[in-house]
Design a protein around this motif. Structure first.
Motif, PDB file in Angstrom:
ATOM      1  N   SER A 159       0.845  -1.188   0.000  1.00 17.00           N
ATOM      2  CA  SER A 159       0.000   0.000   0.000  1.00 17.00           C
ATOM      3  C   SER A 159       0.881   1.239   0.000  1.00 17.00           C
ATOM      4  O   SER A 159       1.971   1.233   0.566  1.00 17.00           O
ATOM      5  CB  SER A 159      -0.909   0.012   1.238  1.00 17.00           C
ATOM      6  OG  SER A 159      -1.687   1.191   1.277  1.00 17.00           O
ATOM      7  N   LEU A 161       1.619   4.948   1.318  1.00 18.48           N
ATOM      8  CA  LEU A 161       1.314   5.799   2.472  1.00 18.48           C
ATOM      9  C   LEU A 161       1.656   7.243   2.093  1.00 18.48           C
ATOM     10  O   LEU A 161       2.823   7.623   2.026  1.00 18.48           O
ATOM     11  CB  LEU A 161       2.124   5.372   3.696  1.00 18.48           C
ATOM     12  CG  LEU A 161       2.003   6.287   4.917  1.00 18.48           C
ATOM     13  CD1 LEU A 161       0.579   6.332   5.431  1.00 18.48           C
ATOM     14  CD2 LEU A 161       2.947   5.852   6.024  1.00 18.48           C
ATOM     15  N   PHE A 163       1.972  10.316   3.394  1.00 18.66           N
ATOM     16  CA  PHE A 163       2.037  10.796   4.768  1.00 18.66           C
ATOM     17  C   PHE A 163       1.899  12.307   4.896  1.00 18.66           C
ATOM     18  O   PHE A 163       1.804  12.823   6.005  1.00 18.66           O
ATOM     19  CB  PHE A 163       3.330  10.332   5.445  1.00 18.66           C
ATOM     20  CG  PHE A 163       4.592  10.733   4.732  1.00 18.66           C
ATOM     21  CD1 PHE A 163       5.225  11.919   5.028  1.00 18.66           C
ATOM     22  CD2 PHE A 163       5.152   9.908   3.769  1.00 18.66           C
ATOM     23  CE1 PHE A 163       6.394  12.284   4.385  1.00 18.66           C
ATOM     24  CE2 PHE A 163       6.321  10.254   3.113  1.00 18.66           C
ATOM     25  CZ  PHE A 163       6.946  11.453   3.423  1.00 18.66           C
ATOM     26  N   ARG A 187       5.329  10.034  -0.726  1.00 18.74           N
ATOM     27  CA  ARG A 187       4.788   8.817  -0.133  1.00 18.74           C
ATOM     28  C   ARG A 187       5.874   7.811   0.186  1.00 18.74           C
ATOM     29  O   ARG A 187       7.035   7.954  -0.202  1.00 18.74           O
ATOM     30  CB  ARG A 187       3.794   8.173  -1.089  1.00 18.74           C
ATOM     31  CG  ARG A 187       4.454   7.603  -2.341  1.00 18.74           C
ATOM     32  CD  ARG A 187       3.476   6.773  -3.135  1.00 18.74           C
ATOM     33  NE  ARG A 187       4.183   6.024  -4.175  1.00 18.74           N
ATOM     34  CZ  ARG A 187       3.673   4.987  -4.820  1.00 18.74           C
ATOM     35  NH1 ARG A 187       2.478   4.557  -4.513  1.00 18.74           N
ATOM     36  NH2 ARG A 187       4.354   4.373  -5.750  1.00 18.74           N
TER      37      ARG A 187
END
Length: 250
Positions: A159, A161, A163, A187
């Motif tokens: 996945s 992320l 952030f 990410r």
């Protein structure tokens, strides 16, 4: 406001607007003529038919400052949530010297109703799944798993992320087009792995830098996850192969 918007978007005359909205030609023409007044009333959030008394004193001050702040934030495409509104209301109350103000859920709901503010998704994402392929795989799966213990059957998925991404839902004015600003694409890619017995493997985290500045003085092996990197922060054949070999050794 709907009549005004359609008149501007489709350049319709009074007669066609009247037919579209089932009103008279003169009514439609009057709305278009007074469109700026209508727009100002609509943007103010005031309910012209509201019979209840208007807010007074400190309540009116907090209400007004919060709405002005909200309008500026939405103008910059910043997503705003209910808890953020309540936090801002408390901050405004303290600045105005109103120490006894409580930004409760009830206050928030009334504030939203006064200003015609709804809660919507900024964007959505959907993908079609071929259910027939899923059913065929589920039929084959028991045979594929025969002879393996639950602790030797693993499920793995990756996945992204993001952030630094902003939330994808926001409070917004009624009729406002639900769009967001430019979303941060910065990410990490994370690989999750667990077996059927519930044991979780160490996370594999893929970043852009071989040694991020934040981890400069920290041994990478001491991290609670396995860190690796490539310029596009993608899972690659080499990264996956090395990860599989390490799992196999264990």
């Amino acid at each position: 406001m709907e009549v005004v918007n359609i008149a501007e978007q489709e350049s319709l005359n009074g007669r066609k607007l009247g037919e579209r909205f089932n009103i008279s030609k003169s009514q439609a023409a009057e709305m278009v003529k007074n469109k700026e007044i209508i727009r100002r009333q609509w943007q103010s959030g005031e309910n012209l038919d509201q019979k209840s008394a208007k807010l007074k004193g400190e309540a009116a001050q907090i209400d007004r400052v919060c709405f002005e702040w909200f309008a500026r934030a939405r103008n910059q495409k910043i997503p705003i949530s209910g808890p953020l509104i309540k936090t801002k209301a408390k901050e405004v109350a303290i600045e105005l010297g109103h120490r006894n103000f409580s930004a409760s859920d009830g206050w928030l709901n009334k504030w939203r109703r006064r200003h015609y503010i709804s809660f919507k998704s900024i964007s959505g994402e959907s993908a079609d799944v071929n259910q027939e392929d899923v059913n065929q795989f589920l039929e084959r799966l028991p045979g594929m798993l025969q002879g393996y213990r639950p602790k030797d059957i693993y499920n793995v998925d990756e996945s992204g992320l993001f952030f630094r991404a902003l939330p994808d839902k926001t409070l917004m004015l009624k009729g406002e087009k639900c769009t967001g600003g430019k979303m941060s694409k910065e990410r990490l890619t994370i690989l999750f792995c667990a077996n059927m017995a519930g044991d979780k493997e160490k996370l594999l985290v893929i970043g852009k830098a071989a040694r991020p500045r934040a981890l400069k003085n920290l041994p990478l092996k001491s991290l609670p996850a396995t860190w690796t990197s490539n310029k596009k922060v993608w899972m690659t054949r080499i990264i996956m192969t090395n990860w599989l070999l390490d799992i196999d050794k264990e």
